[in-house]
Design a protein around this motif. Structure first.
Motif, short mmCIF file in Angstrom:
data_model
loop_
_atom_site.label_atom_id
_atom_site.label_comp_id
_atom_site.label_asym_id
_atom_site.label_seq_id
_atom_site.Cartn_x
_atom_site.Cartn_y
_atom_site.Cartn_z
N ASN A 4 0.84 -1.20 0.00
CA ASN A 4 0.00 0.00 0.00
C ASN A 4 0.87 1.25 0.00
OD1 ASN A 4 -2.07 -1.83 0.26
ND2 ASN A 4 -2.02 -1.73 2.50
N TYR A 5 0.30 2.34 -0.46
CA TYR A 5 1.05 3.60 -0.43
C TYR A 5 0.08 4.76 -0.32
CZ TYR A 5 -0.19 3.42 -5.39
OH TYR A 5 -0.88 3.31 -6.57
N LYS A 6 0.63 5.89 0.12
CA LYS A 6 -0.22 7.07 0.31
C LYS A 6 0.23 8.18 -0.61
CE LYS A 6 -2.07 7.25 4.94
NZ LYS A 6 -1.95 7.78 6.27
N ILE A 7 -0.73 8.90 -1.18
CA ILE A 7 -0.41 10.12 -1.92
C ILE A 7 -1.29 11.21 -1.33
CG2 ILE A 7 -0.38 11.26 -4.18
CD1 ILE A 7 -0.28 8.39 -5.39
N ASN A 8 -0.67 12.25 -0.83
CA ASN A 8 -1.43 13.35 -0.21
C ASN A 8 -2.47 12.83 0.77
OD1 ASN A 8 -0.02 15.11 -1.82
ND2 ASN A 8 -1.59 15.12 -3.43
N ASP A 9 -2.04 11.97 1.68
CA ASP A 9 -2.91 11.42 2.73
C ASP A 9 -4.00 10.47 2.23
OD1 ASP A 9 -1.57 12.55 4.77
OD2 ASP A 9 -2.78 14.39 4.80
N GLN A 11 -5.02 6.87 0.75
CA GLN A 11 -4.42 5.54 0.72
C GLN A 11 -4.77 4.81 -0.59
OE1 GLN A 11 -2.79 4.30 3.79
NE2 GLN A 11 -1.97 2.84 2.35
N TYR A 12 -3.77 4.12 -1.15
CA TYR A 12 -3.98 3.31 -2.36
C TYR A 12 -3.48 1.89 -2.08
CZ TYR A 12 -4.86 7.79 -4.52
OH TYR A 12 -5.38 9.02 -4.81
N TYR A 13 -4.11 0.92 -2.73
CA TYR A 13 -3.86 -0.48 -2.36
C TYR A 13 -3.48 -1.34 -3.57
CZ TYR A 13 -6.78 1.21 1.48
OH TYR A 13 -7.32 1.95 2.51
N ILE A 14 -2.44 -2.17 -3.37
CA ILE A 14 -2.11 -3.18 -4.38
C ILE A 14 -2.27 -4.54 -3.70
CG2 ILE A 14 -0.34 -4.10 -5.93
CD1 ILE A 14 1.09 -1.36 -5.68
N LYS A 15 -3.05 -5.42 -4.30
CA LYS A 15 -3.26 -6.73 -3.69
C LYS A 15 -2.80 -7.81 -4.65
CE LYS A 15 -6.84 -5.07 -0.65
NZ LYS A 15 -6.07 -5.23 0.59
N ILE A 16 -1.85 -8.62 -4.18
CA ILE A 16 -1.32 -9.70 -5.03
C ILE A 16 -1.90 -11.02 -4.52
CG2 ILE A 16 0.77 -10.80 -5.95
CD1 ILE A 16 2.29 -8.20 -5.27
N ILE A 125 -10.29 1.52 -10.74
CA ILE A 125 -9.69 0.28 -10.20
C ILE A 125 -9.09 -0.49 -11.39
CG2 ILE A 125 -10.22 -1.93 -9.05
CD1 ILE A 125 -12.55 -0.35 -7.67
N HIS A 126 -7.93 -1.12 -11.17
CA HIS A 126 -7.26 -1.75 -12.32
C HIS A 126 -6.75 -3.16 -12.00
CE1 HIS A 126 -5.19 -2.05 -16.05
NE2 HIS A 126 -3.97 -1.92 -15.55
N ILE A 127 -6.85 -4.03 -13.01
CA ILE A 127 -6.27 -5.38 -12.93
C ILE A 127 -5.28 -5.50 -14.10
CG2 ILE A 127 -6.76 -7.87 -12.92
CD1 ILE A 127 -9.76 -7.01 -12.31
N PRO A 128 -3.99 -5.36 -13.86
CA PRO A 128 -3.03 -5.43 -14.98
C PRO A 128 -2.93 -6.84 -15.53
CG PRO A 128 -1.87 -5.23 -12.87
CD PRO A 128 -3.34 -5.12 -12.56
N SER A 129 -2.76 -6.93 -16.86
CA SER A 129 -2.82 -8.27 -17.48
C SER A 129 -1.60 -8.62 -18.33
CB SER A 129 -4.08 -8.37 -18.35
OG SER A 129 -3.90 -7.62 -19.54
N PRO A 160 -5.18 4.56 -9.59
CA PRO A 160 -6.22 3.57 -9.24
C PRO A 160 -6.28 3.35 -7.73
CG PRO A 160 -4.35 2.50 -10.33
CD PRO A 160 -4.05 3.96 -10.32
N LYS A 161 -7.49 3.34 -7.21
CA LYS A 161 -7.66 3.15 -5.76
C LYS A 161 -7.20 1.74 -5.36
CE LYS A 161 -9.23 4.57 -1.77
NZ LYS A 161 -8.54 5.63 -1.04
#
Ligand SMILES: NC(=O)c1ccc[n+]([C@@H]2O[C@H](COP(=O)([O-])OP(=O)(O)OC[C@H]3O[C@@H](n4cnc5c(N)ncnc54)[C@H](O)[C@@H]3O)[C@@H](O)[C@H]2O)c1
Length: 367
Positions: A4-9, A11-16, A125-129, A160-161
């Motif tokens: 996860n990471y934050k930009i300007n407070d 929160q954004y999420y990457i789930k593997i 929201i994104h699912i990279p392929s 993407p959130k």
């Protein structure tokens, strides 16, 4: 595994994850939304994957519009962008509606651009392929279309959130789209994290899509990108380093990709671009960085140079690549800029002032 990471407070999420289950709907349910989703997906992705995503969203009660997209680079244009926007208008999407995309860099870049422009921004929201999109383009928020034949000349920054990365999907990526992700990982290894290079040397495991090896590579590449962009969204300092290899790569893509088909995958061009920028930085002298990079490209049978069948065309192509380098978006004065790297993990942004040397590098790259 999450990242996860934050930009300007915010929160954004990457789930593997291993398999597609119900985590997309579960996570979307946590957002304040009107439960309307447009699902934009690349037509070349296996139906099994797409059907699982649709099933999850349908049984969770979302109002779903499903739109297949031809995700070739030649379609990364205003026509596709406005097709998506028209669809949003026709279906009365609001600022609390959702664009969910599943695709490579093309589908991702255009969907994110539409998400940023429609009503000045809805939920994305994104699912990279593809492997390039998994290790690189899914984060950082760069959105774009190629306009007037100039790569990424029209775009915004929009994040993407949620990003969902699935091993189930990775296993099905065609070999070319899978291997084309290696150069972006190589880039991260050279500019920031030597462990990536160690893992890339385990080519048998990488080619076999070994989960543990891939998790390390994906995690470390995304970590590298997050480290360099998260405090420099608009690319004024550290984020520029992620362009390593790209001054030459974009010029190669612009030279070869026609209106009918793309000759080089983005990642393949980045591999050649890395070698060119290393050669320019070392004034065409061989060094450790060039040796390691060439070795890794060889391990995956990726191109290091461009072979032209019709030798009569070489001079014309050299001139085109030379001229296209001046269209690079990093240029701020008369000279194009590139990422200079002569020591591991010590990138810097520099102008290409020695145009004879640049020409020599291009000449050496084409046979
Ligand atoms: N936004 C960023 O930060 C960023 C970073 C790197 C690259 N890019 C952009 O990404 C684009 C390149 O993206 P890419 O290399 O991911 O490939 P792509 O999106 O161009 O797709 C390449 C091919 O793979 C197909 N494809 C995609 N996923 C598939 C799957 N799972 N199974 C079968 N076929 C599949 C597509 O239909 C297409 O034919 C370029 O336009 C580049 O400018 C953007």
């Amino acid at each position: 595994m999450d990242l996860n990471y934050k930009i300007n407070d915010e929160q954004y999420y990457i789930k593997i994850k291993d398999n597609i289950k119900n985590e997309i709907s579960q996570n979307i349910n946590k957002l304040v939304s009107d439960k309307k989703i447009i699902f934009l997906y690349d037509i070349n992705i296996q139906k099994k994957i797409i059907n699982k995503i649709i099933y999850d969203l349908k049984i969770s009660g979302f109002s779903l519009i499903v739109t297949p997209i031809e995700g070739e680079k030649i379609n990364k244009n205003e026509k596709l962008l406005f097709k998506i926007i028209d669809n949003l208008i026709a279906n009365k999407f609001t600022k609390k509606s959702i664009i969910l995309s599943c695709g490579g860099g093309v589908v991702g870049d255009v969907s994110a651009l539409a998400a940023s422009l429609y009503l000045r921004g809805l939920i994305y929201i994104h699912i990279p392929s593809t492997m390039t999109s998994i290790v690189d383009s899914c984060i950082g928020g760069k959105t774009a279309i190629n306009y007037q034949s100039i790569t990424n000349s029209f775009g915004t920054y929009y994040h993407p959130k949620f990003i969902f990365i699935y091993h189930e999907l990775i296993k099905l990526i065609p070999q070319r789209e899978y291997i084309a992700g290696i150069p972006e990982m190589l880039k991260c290894g050279l500019i920031n994290d030597k462990k990536i290079l160690t893992d890339l040397h385990k080519n048998k495991l990488v080619i076999a899509r070994d989960k543990k090896t891939l998790n390390n590579l994906i995690y470390r590449s995304l970590k590298t990108k997050i480290k360099l962009f998260v405090h420099d969204i608009f690319e004024e300092k550290t984020r520029l380093y992620l362009n390593f290899g790209h001054t030459f790569a974009h010029s190669i893509e612009m030279t070869f990709d026609s209106k009918l088909r793309d000759v080089f995958r983005h990642g393949e061009a980045v591999g050649i671009g890395i070698i060119c920028e290393l050669k320019y930085a070392s004034k065409n002298k061989r060094n450790k960085l060039i040796e390691i990079s060439e070795e890794i490209l060889d391990l995956y049978s990726l191109p290091k140079i461009i072979t032209i069948k019709n030798k009569k065309l070489i001079q014309k192509i050299v001139t085109k690549i030379y001229n296209n380098i001046f269209l690079d978006k990093k240029r701020i004065n008369n000279f194009p800029r590139y990422i200079n790297l002569t020591t591991f993990k010590k990138p810097s942004i520099k102008e290409i002032r020695d145009l004879d040397l640049m020409l020599q590098v291009i000449n050496k790259m084409i046979i």
